[in-house]
Motif scaffolding. Structure first.
Motif, PDB file in Angstrom:
ATOM      1  N   ALA A   1     109.858  98.288 -57.768  1.00  0.00           N
ATOM      2  CA  ALA A   1     109.112  97.239 -57.048  1.00  0.00           C
ATOM      3  C   ALA A   1     108.099  97.882 -56.100  1.00  0.00           C
ATOM      4  CB  ALA A   1     110.079  96.360 -56.271  1.00  0.00           C
ATOM      5  N   LEU A   2     108.511  98.966 -55.448  1.00  0.00           N
ATOM      6  CA  LEU A   2     107.598  99.668 -54.531  1.00  0.00           C
ATOM      7  C   LEU A   2     106.454 100.326 -55.319  1.00  0.00           C
ATOM      8  CD1 LEU A   2     106.930 100.913 -51.725  1.00  0.00           C
ATOM      9  CD2 LEU A   2     108.493 102.752 -52.281  1.00  0.00           C
ATOM     10  N   LEU A   3     106.809 100.987 -56.406  1.00  0.00           N
ATOM     11  CA  LEU A   3     105.784 101.682 -57.196  1.00  0.00           C
ATOM     12  C   LEU A   3     104.778 100.697 -57.798  1.00  0.00           C
ATOM     13  CD1 LEU A   3     107.877 104.340 -59.199  1.00  0.00           C
ATOM     14  CD2 LEU A   3     107.005 104.457 -56.890  1.00  0.00           C
ATOM     15  N   LYS A   4     105.284  99.517 -58.198  1.00  0.00           N
ATOM     16  CA  LYS A   4     104.386  98.524 -58.802  1.00  0.00           C
ATOM     17  C   LYS A   4     103.411  97.945 -57.774  1.00  0.00           C
ATOM     18  CE  LYS A   4     104.894  96.398 -62.411  1.00  0.00           C
ATOM     19  NZ  LYS A   4     104.103  96.430 -63.646  1.00  0.00           N
ATOM     20  N   ALA A   5     103.755  98.054 -56.497  1.00  0.00           N
ATOM     21  CA  ALA A   5     102.848  97.538 -55.462  1.00  0.00           C
ATOM     22  C   ALA A   5     101.728  98.537 -55.156  1.00  0.00           C
ATOM     23  CB  ALA A   5     103.633  97.217 -54.197  1.00  0.00           C
ATOM     24  N   TRP A   6     101.868  99.779 -55.653  1.00  0.00           N
ATOM     25  CA  TRP A   6     100.835 100.788 -55.409  1.00  0.00           C
ATOM     26  C   TRP A   6      99.601 100.512 -56.285  1.00  0.00           C
ATOM     27  CZ3 TRP A   6     104.061 105.973 -55.803  1.00  0.00           C
ATOM     28  CH2 TRP A   6     104.816 106.121 -54.636  1.00  0.00           C
ATOM     29  N   PRO A   7      98.427 100.877 -55.802  1.00  0.00           N
ATOM     30  CA  PRO A   7      97.234 100.709 -56.634  1.00  0.00           C
ATOM     31  C   PRO A   7      97.094 101.848 -57.644  1.00  0.00           C
ATOM     32  CG  PRO A   7      96.622 101.573 -54.489  1.00  0.00           C
ATOM     33  CD  PRO A   7      98.103 101.385 -54.451  1.00  0.00           C
ATOM     34  N   VAL A   8      98.049 101.912 -58.559  1.00  0.00           N
ATOM     35  CA  VAL A   8      98.098 103.020 -59.518  1.00  0.00           C
ATOM     36  C   VAL A   8      98.355 102.427 -60.908  1.00  0.00           C
ATOM     37  CG1 VAL A   8      99.365 105.107 -60.182  1.00  0.00           C
ATOM     38  CG2 VAL A   8      99.036 104.580 -57.765  1.00  0.00           C
ATOM     39  N   SER A   9      97.571 102.847 -61.882  1.00  0.00           N
ATOM     40  CA  SER A   9      97.772 102.308 -63.236  1.00  0.00           C
ATOM     41  C   SER A   9      99.038 102.904 -63.842  1.00  0.00           C
ATOM     42  CB  SER A   9      96.568 102.652 -64.105  1.00  0.00           C
ATOM     43  OG  SER A   9      96.532 104.043 -64.321  1.00  0.00           O
ATOM     44  N   ASP A  35     113.194 106.838 -60.445  1.00  0.00           N
ATOM     45  CA  ASP A  35     112.394 105.902 -59.652  1.00  0.00           C
ATOM     46  C   ASP A  35     112.504 104.451 -60.115  1.00  0.00           C
ATOM     47  OD1 ASP A  35     111.308 107.072 -57.475  1.00  0.00           O
ATOM     48  OD2 ASP A  35     109.458 107.729 -58.427  1.00  0.00           O
ATOM     49  N   ASP A  50     107.776  93.579 -66.004  1.00  0.00           N
ATOM     50  CA  ASP A  50     108.139  92.704 -64.895  1.00  0.00           C
ATOM     51  C   ASP A  50     109.405  93.250 -64.241  1.00  0.00           C
ATOM     52  OD1 ASP A  50     108.840  90.579 -63.233  1.00  0.00           O
ATOM     53  OD2 ASP A  50     107.961  89.122 -64.615  1.00  0.00           O
ATOM     54  N   VAL A  51     109.305  93.575 -62.959  1.00  0.00           N
ATOM     55  CA  VAL A  51     110.441  94.175 -62.253  1.00  0.00           C
ATOM     56  C   VAL A  51     111.665  93.275 -62.321  1.00  0.00           C
ATOM     57  CG1 VAL A  51     111.257  94.966 -60.000  1.00  0.00           C
ATOM     58  CG2 VAL A  51     108.935  95.449 -60.711  1.00  0.00           C
ATOM     59  N   SER A  52     111.447  91.974 -62.259  1.00  0.00           N
ATOM     60  CA  SER A  52     112.587  91.044 -62.243  1.00  0.00           C
ATOM     61  C   SER A  52     113.379  91.138 -63.544  1.00  0.00           C
ATOM     62  CB  SER A  52     112.107  89.613 -62.045  1.00  0.00           C
ATOM     63  OG  SER A  52     111.209  89.258 -63.063  1.00  0.00           O
ATOM     64  N   GLN A  57     112.053  99.447 -48.837  1.00  0.00           N
ATOM     65  CA  GLN A  57     112.315 100.401 -49.918  1.00  0.00           C
ATOM     66  C   GLN A  57     111.686 101.732 -49.560  1.00  0.00           C
ATOM     67  OE1 GLN A  57     111.201  98.755 -53.797  1.00  0.00           O
ATOM     68  NE2 GLN A  57     113.358  98.856 -54.246  1.00  0.00           N
ATOM     69  N   LYS A  71      95.287  95.759 -55.647  1.00  0.00           N
ATOM     70  CA  LYS A  71      96.357  96.349 -54.825  1.00  0.00           C
ATOM     71  C   LYS A  71      95.802  97.277 -53.744  1.00  0.00           C
ATOM     72  CE  LYS A  71      99.790  96.080 -58.502  1.00  0.00           C
ATOM     73  NZ  LYS A  71     100.528  96.834 -59.529  1.00  0.00           N
ATOM     74  N   ASN A  91     113.200 102.124 -57.537  1.00  0.00           N
ATOM     75  CA  ASN A  91     112.108 101.868 -56.581  1.00  0.00           C
ATOM     76  C   ASN A  91     110.907 101.239 -57.275  1.00  0.00           C
ATOM     77  OD1 ASN A  91     113.310 103.040 -54.244  1.00  0.00           O
ATOM     78  ND2 ASN A  91     112.949 105.047 -55.117  1.00  0.00           N
ATOM     79  N   ARG A 102     102.577  96.020 -67.767  1.00  0.00           N
ATOM     80  CA  ARG A 102     103.012  94.657 -68.064  1.00  0.00           C
ATOM     81  C   ARG A 102     104.488  94.442 -67.735  1.00  0.00           C
ATOM     82  NH1 ARG A 102      99.547  91.766 -71.069  1.00  0.00           N
ATOM     83  NH2 ARG A 102     101.208  90.383 -71.739  1.00  0.00           N
ATOM     84  N   ARG A 141     104.727  89.519 -62.951  1.00  0.00           N
ATOM     85  CA  ARG A 141     103.577  88.900 -63.629  1.00  0.00           C
ATOM     86  C   ARG A 141     103.733  87.397 -63.624  1.00  0.00           C
ATOM     87  NH1 ARG A 141     100.536  92.302 -66.866  1.00  0.00           N
ATOM     88  NH2 ARG A 141      99.867  90.674 -68.300  1.00  0.00           N
TER      89      ARG A 141
END
Lengths: 241, 572
Positions: free
Chosen positions: B393-401, B388, B563-565, A84, A73, B391, B561, A52
């Protein structure tokens, strides 16, 4: 297509990206370059919604990545520097899962075409553990391209690829640009950026240091006839050529 | 060279302790340590708990020494038989990738490498023995030392033998015909022993199945295991166990002599092996680093998927499909369903009144398993967001709420555990019918209880899985990334806190369901003058489902909300 406006990302007291703004239009292939720790990966991760932004706005085809993440997205694909993959899914299962997530109706023919394009034919039933680093990278890219995204972000796309793979990957990126996608390529391989990108954004210490075509960058740096490496070193203050 | 190995082992140990002490600067580990130490004190060292148990010599467990000896010797036999008869994918001698890099390229002989692994194996055996000794609470002084020494020698002997088996297996590949002879003859003997033991049980089946109680069945099994052919086969294993269970110095001395002789024989066998294990060990170490799951043996056909994923449809189904594949690469869900008819047939067969003993024993075993699966299963089945997180970072890039993601994630462990509970419920119901009939529980009441359990158990499982995933969303560092689990007393304390927190959360979450179920039950009783359980069970399951729905809505917002980092930074 991709619009980054006053993007700032902080980790505690550390500012990884500061007030960064740039746009990528459809059909443009923009190279995002900078020294180690300049904030390239953070910028890419903020654009794709993995992280974010602390301030600023990122939109993909008009959709705000923070306010409307799902819509934004749907339009983009991010190919990370470290592919990944799910260790327990085969190559084809990765593509089927991605197809379902993005609502791709004709997964099978598209997957076959992509596997052929990325020289992954015959590896459909392979698990990631059976693939080389380069092949894993190709699988991640195939998954990214499956839904024909309008915005593409590549982070070090050539890592682990053999010479033939590098050539095909460059062709793939350029072809997507020609087909009208907005593409960002982040890489330390300046000759790659020079070869395939229509524009270059240089960032240093989290801030934009330069933005333009190679000719414009030469003018900005007052380095007529120089290559991207010389411009990069001059702009980032690493070395005066 | 031995001094170099001792240096490596001692440095590794010292630095591991150091890094564990260093992480105590993080509050979660410090809190975990406090809880872990308190737990160990309460369980092992509190004076009142120690005096509550009889002292060593009069039997330090709740079971008679003979029963314990028989049970433990069978366990040891199974360990050895599996090692000989079931091929695994592990290297002959397991080394880490760093050990391969440093030791395999150094001027070290193969025998020295084996000595190094034996040294490490014995240290691990000593540590395990220490834990087991604390668990067994044999008292203090010489008795405790005797138990510790006995356990160490027994576990060390097992470790040594398993190394020998692995080397013999590697020799099978390397030496062709002579290797086949070297491995095949002992493997045939072990295979013959397994058949003989099964034959002993089969030939006494009529007696066993006619006994009236589970306790009597167990007693008969112990008798069979200590006499005749089975007694001879299990003698070395009983001797190894006798060292730990000896009640006098004389018994200990005799057992010590036998185990020491077995130890020397196994040691000679292992160090004289000329098997080249380096290649297989290096490959295995590499695989474990690249993919921890690849080093495990695969069960089932790997290309099969639990169901065909249609190109379009709900994303939750796609995540369920993905997470079921994670398990189905190892165990098929269909296999569990295929077991159902078998379970019923056996259940009915055992339920004959003249064969109540065995049925009762197996029925109560099934009930125990059900309780364990419902209460512990959701903590152990991690094929959801906990798996998961690595993974993310990968899941957060998906267009999924976030809420869709969470609902998809909690489905797989819930489905798997519910299917297992369903199978066991049917088994328990079939096996315990005569016992329940004798206790005056009618057929219709039994059926009502089973149906209620089938309705409530999945809801309870789902509730706990949601709680576990809530921890992954709200406190990801506590949940751990992927399948990795921290070790140490502080990590144990963390897990105790998490378990306690989950149970408290479950109890709080169940209060509305219990109130509504109670209200419905009382109303029905007032209306019909009969105690009804199915309708209140339906009401409680609906309430729990509604709670889970609301929880995933709220947790989804948090996940959106996240944050992967921040998670990656906490793991560093």
């Amino acid at each position: 297509m991709i619009s980054v406006t006053n993007l700032t990302k902080t980790y505690g007291d550390f500012r990884a990206v500061t007030d960064l703004s740039f746009q990528v239009a459809p059909g443009e292939v923009v190279g995002l370059i900078g020294p180690n720790g300049a904030g390239k990966t953070t910028t890419l991760r903020c654009i794709v919604g993995i992280q974010r932004p602390s301030a600023g706005q990122v939109t993909i085809d008009g959709h705000d990545v923070v306010a409307s993440p799902v819509e934004a997205k749907r339009k983009l694909a991010f190919m990370a520097d470290e592919p990944q993959l799910f260790e327990y899914l085969t190559v084809m299962e990765h593509l089927r899962l991605t197809g379902r997530i993005y609502g791709v109706a004709d997964v099978e023919p598209r997957a076959s075409a992509l596997l052929k394009e990325l020289q992954l034919e015959g590896k459909e039933q392979a698990l990631p553990a059976e693939l080389s680093r380069g092949m894993k990278q190709k699988v991640a890219i195939a998954c990214g391209l499956l839904h024909e995204p309008r915005a593409l972000l590549f982070d070090e796309p050539l890592t682990g690829l053999d010479p033939l793979g590098i050539r095909h990957m460059k062709e793939t990126i350029v072809a997507r640009g020609r087909q009208g996608a907005a593409v960002i390529v982040s890489s330390h391989l300046l000759h790659l950026v020079e070869e395939i990108c229509t524009r270059v954004v240089i960032i240093a210490r989290g801030m934009k240091a330069a933005d333009g075509t190679l000719a414009e960058l030469r003018d900005q740096a007052a380095l007529a006839g120089s290559n991207l490496e010389q411009i990069f070193l001059a702009v980032t203050g690493r070395e005066v050529p | 060279m031995t001094s170099a190995f001792i240096y490596l082992v001692s440095c590794s140990f010292r630095n591991r302790v150091r890094s564990q002490l260093k992480r105590l600067r993080q509050p979660r580990y410090l809190l975990g340590l406090v809880v872990g130490v308190l737990y160990l004190y309460m369980i092992f060292l509190r004076p009142s708990s120690r005096s509550a148990r009889p002292d060593f010599g009069s039997g330090f467990t709740q079971f008679p020494a003979e029963t314990m000896q028989a049970a433990m010797s069978v366990v040891l036999f199974i360990v050895v038989a599996v090692a000989w008869l079931v091929p695994g994918k592990r290297g002959a001698v397991e080394f880490t990738r760093s050990e391969v890099q440093f030791l395999f390229t150094a001027p070290v002989t193969r025998r020295q490498l084996i000595h190094y692994k034996l040294l490490r194996g014995q240290l691990a055996a000593l540590f395990s023995s220490l834990i087991f000794t604390l668990l067994m609470r044999p008292g203090v002084g010489l008795t405790a030392v005797r138990v510790l020494l006995g356990l160490w020698l027994t576990l060390g002997l097992v470790n040594l033998h398993l190394t020998g088996v692995a080397l013999s297996r590697a020799s099978l590949i390397e030496h062709g015909a002579s290797g086949r002879r070297r491995f095949g003859v002992p493997a045939l003997i072990v295979g013959g022993a397994v058949v003989a033991l099964l034959w002993v049980v089969a030939s006494n089946w009529a007696t066993l199945s006619a006994l009236d109680s589970g306790r009597e069945v167990f007693r008969e099994l112990v008798r069979l295991g200590t006499t005749g052919v089975a007694g001879v086969i299990l003698w070395p294993f009983r001797s190894a166990v006798a060292l730990t269970l000896a009640s006098s110095a004389g018994e200990f001395g005799l057992a010590f002599g036998i185990v020491a002789a077995l130890f020397v024989l196994n040691y000679m066998w292992v160090v004289h092996s000329d098997t080249a294990f380096e290649e297989a060990s290096a490959e295995s170490a590499e695989k474990r680093v690249r993919n921890p799951m690849a080093a495990r043996p695969k069960v089932g056909k790997r290309l099969k998927t639990p169901f065909r994923l249609a190109p379009r449809g709900r994303v939750e189904t796609a995540i369920l499909w993905k997470n079921l594949i994670l398990v189905s690469r190892y165990v098929s869900v269909r296999t569990l369903f295929r077991l159902l008819p078998l379970v019923v047939i056996f259940g009915v067969a055992f339920s004959q009144s003249s064969r109540a003993g065995l049925a009762e024993m197996m029925g109560f075993f099934s009930v125990t398993l059900i309780v364990m699966l419902v209460l512990m299963g959701p903590m152990l089945a991690r094929n959801d967001l906990r798996q998961d997180l690595s993974n993310l970072a990968l899941l957060k890039a998906w267009p999924v709420s976030g809420r869709t993601m969470l609902r998809g994630q909690v489905l797989a462990p819930t489905v798997l555990l519910s299917v297992a509970v369903l199978v066991l419920l049917v088994a328990a119901a079939s096996l315990l019918t005569p016992t329940l009939m004798r206790a005056g529980v009618s057929w219709s009441d039994q059926l009502a209880y089973v149906v209620s359990a089938i309705l409530v158990a999945p809801a309870l499982i789902l509730g706990q899985v949601v709680l576990q995933n809530a921890i992954a969303v709200l406190l990801p560092a506590w949940a751990g990334l992927g399948s990795s689990r921290s070790r140490g007393i502080d990590a144990m304390g963390q897990r105790i806190l998490l378990t306690f927190g989950t149970l408290v959360g479950l109890v709080i979450g169940l209060i509305p369901a219990a109130l509504i179920a109670g209200g419905v039950g009382v109303t029905l009783y007032a209306m019909t003058d009969r105690v009804m359980v199915v309708i209140p069970a339906i009401a409680s399951a609906i309430v729990v489902l509604a709670e889970c729905w609301v929880a995933t809505e709220l947790l989804g917002l948090v996940l959106d909300r996240t944050d992967v980092s921040a998670i990656e930074a906490e793991e560093r």
